[in-house]
Scaffold this active site. Structure first.
Site, mmCIF file in Angstrom:
data_model
loop_
_atom_site.group_PDB
_atom_site.id
_atom_site.type_symbol
_atom_site.label_atom_id
_atom_site.label_comp_id
_atom_site.label_asym_id
_atom_site.label_seq_id
_atom_site.Cartn_x
_atom_site.Cartn_y
_atom_site.Cartn_z
ATOM 1 N N ASP A 73 0.847 -1.199 0.000
ATOM 2 C CA ASP A 73 0.000 0.000 0.000
ATOM 3 C C ASP A 73 0.878 1.244 0.000
ATOM 4 O O ASP A 73 2.062 1.173 0.357
ATOM 5 C CB ASP A 73 -0.970 -0.005 1.202
ATOM 6 C CG ASP A 73 -0.294 -0.249 2.537
ATOM 7 O OD1 ASP A 73 0.955 -0.316 2.588
ATOM 8 O OD2 ASP A 73 -1.000 -0.384 3.549
ATOM 9 N N ASN A 139 -8.976 -0.928 13.428
ATOM 10 C CA ASN A 139 -10.328 -1.066 12.867
ATOM 11 C C ASN A 139 -10.435 -2.309 11.978
ATOM 12 O O ASN A 139 -11.422 -2.478 11.275
ATOM 13 C CB ASN A 139 -10.715 0.192 12.074
ATOM 14 C CG ASN A 139 -9.819 0.418 10.859
ATOM 15 O OD1 ASN A 139 -8.885 -0.339 10.628
ATOM 16 N ND2 ASN A 139 -10.103 1.454 10.102
ATOM 17 N N HIS A 141 -8.316 -3.045 9.511
ATOM 18 C CA HIS A 141 -7.809 -2.903 8.138
ATOM 19 C C HIS A 141 -6.551 -3.744 7.937
ATOM 20 O O HIS A 141 -5.799 -4.018 8.863
ATOM 21 C CB HIS A 141 -7.634 -1.438 7.720
ATOM 22 C CG HIS A 141 -6.458 -0.709 8.274
ATOM 23 N ND1 HIS A 141 -6.544 0.559 8.779
ATOM 24 C CD2 HIS A 141 -5.153 -1.052 8.384
ATOM 25 C CE1 HIS A 141 -5.349 0.967 9.159
ATOM 26 N NE2 HIS A 141 -4.480 0.006 8.932
ATOM 27 N N GLU A 146 -9.829 -0.706 4.153
ATOM 28 C CA GLU A 146 -10.600 -0.212 5.292
ATOM 29 C C GLU A 146 -11.923 -0.973 5.409
ATOM 30 O O GLU A 146 -12.330 -1.664 4.469
ATOM 31 C CB GLU A 146 -10.884 1.288 5.104
ATOM 32 C CG GLU A 146 -9.637 2.175 5.084
ATOM 33 C CD GLU A 146 -9.100 2.471 6.484
ATOM 34 O OE1 GLU A 146 -9.167 1.591 7.374
ATOM 35 O OE2 GLU A 146 -8.606 3.599 6.690
HETATM 36 C C1 GLP Z 1 -0.954 1.097 8.466
HETATM 37 C C2 GLP Z 1 -0.549 0.237 7.262
HETATM 38 C C3 GLP Z 1 -0.808 -1.214 7.517
HETATM 39 C C4 GLP Z 1 -0.321 -1.565 8.909
HETATM 40 C C5 GLP Z 1 -1.208 -0.904 9.919
HETATM 41 C C6 GLP Z 1 -0.860 -1.181 11.377
HETATM 42 O O1 GLP Z 1 -2.014 1.919 8.173
HETATM 43 N N1 GLP Z 1 -1.160 0.635 6.039
HETATM 44 O O2 GLP Z 1 -0.152 -1.990 6.504
HETATM 45 O O3 GLP Z 1 -0.378 -2.967 9.079
HETATM 46 O O4 GLP Z 1 -1.336 0.464 9.668
HETATM 47 O O5 GLP Z 1 0.141 -0.332 11.844
HETATM 48 P P1 GLP Z 1 0.815 -0.505 13.271
HETATM 49 O O6 GLP Z 1 1.624 -1.756 13.179
HETATM 50 O O7 GLP Z 1 1.666 0.712 13.474
HETATM 51 O O8 GLP Z 1 -0.289 -0.620 14.265
#
Ligand code: GLP
Length: 251
Positions: A73, A139, A141, A146
């Protein structure tokens, strides 16, 4: 869903366990008699969760076999070199230290519709990822899929939820764009092997829902229950705290 859970006691344990699972996945996808002679195709996540894993990979960089990195992404509209770009973050954290030169990167500056079409064509031509390493948002995702994303979605343009923007603004690189491109859940469903990385008590409810709650597009990570590849969850004790009591996780 066939899954294995690897429980971790601390950050270092998390890093080394995730590294072991990852290296096994890379080796088993390519290093056997008759294996395809193309490099193993790997998806890697950003965020705080994988940081101990990347540190563990850097610690033995010279022993990690070459693989092809494929982006999961990216924000739309950031110029090359911007610290908010996921491609920049992953280059610094893992791809440059490991000398991974084969990279399928999204172009944040390109026309988004044309870029999505390019990414879809690339995936159609090259086939699914061999190993998808993923995180999960609070959430539910996955990547930037999302709540409401369709289980059959391919690469697409998304508008990020307020909670995602807040979480990602907190990384400290400046306010992030509201729009992004993500591989779709349909792309991730096709990956041969998936490694889900989860750390922290704030992920406990969503992890339990994703794996054992209702399968619904309002919790994108619940697509994992429809997943037929090999799934390994590497998680710390706090993240595992809300799993149903019938689920026994070996130490
Ligand atoms: C981001 C990324 C995801 C990631 C997620 C969790 O938005 N797009 O690929 O897995 O958030 O992030 P974190 O590990 O900092 O909680």
């Amino acid at each position: 869903m066939k899954y294995t859970i690897r429980k971790c006691v601390d950050e270092q344990d998390f890093g080394t366990k995730a590294r072991t699972v990852f290296l096994n996945a890379v080796y088993s996808s390519r290093y056997y008699p008759g294996a395809p002679d193309t490099p193993c195709r790997v998806i890697l996540p950003t965020g705080n969760t994988p940081l101990p894993f990347y540190a563990a990979l850097r610690d033995m960089a010279s022993d990690v076999p070459p693989f092809e990195y494929c982006q999961l992404d990216e924000y739309i509209g950031l110029s090359q070199g911007d610290a908010r770009l996921f491609s920049e973050q992953l280059a610094k954290l893992v791809l440059n230290p490991l000398k991974i030169s084969s990279r399928m990167i999204f172009n944040s500056c390109a026309d988004p519709l044309e870029e999505v079409s390019r990414i879809r064509d690339w995936h159609l031509k090259n086939g699914p990822a061999d190993v998808a390493v993923l995180g999960i948002g609070e959430n539910g995702h996955v990547g930037f899929n999302e709540p409401g994303a369709k289980f059959h979605d391919r690469a697409n343009i998304v508008t990020l939820e307020k909670s995602t923007l807040e979480a990602n603004n907190a990384y400290g690189n400046g306010p992030v764009p509201e729009r992004a491109i993500t591989l779709g859940l349909g792309d991730l469903l096709l990956a041969r092997e998936t490694i889900l990385l989860v750390r922290g008590a704030k992920k406990a409810d969503i992890l339990a829902h994703a794996l054992f709650g209702a399968v619904t597009e309002s919790v994108p990570a619940s697509y994992l229950q429809n997943y037929t590849g090999k799934l390994t969850i590497v998680a710390d004790e706090a993240a595992l705290a809300k799993l149903p009591s019938r689920i026994l996780v070996p130490s």
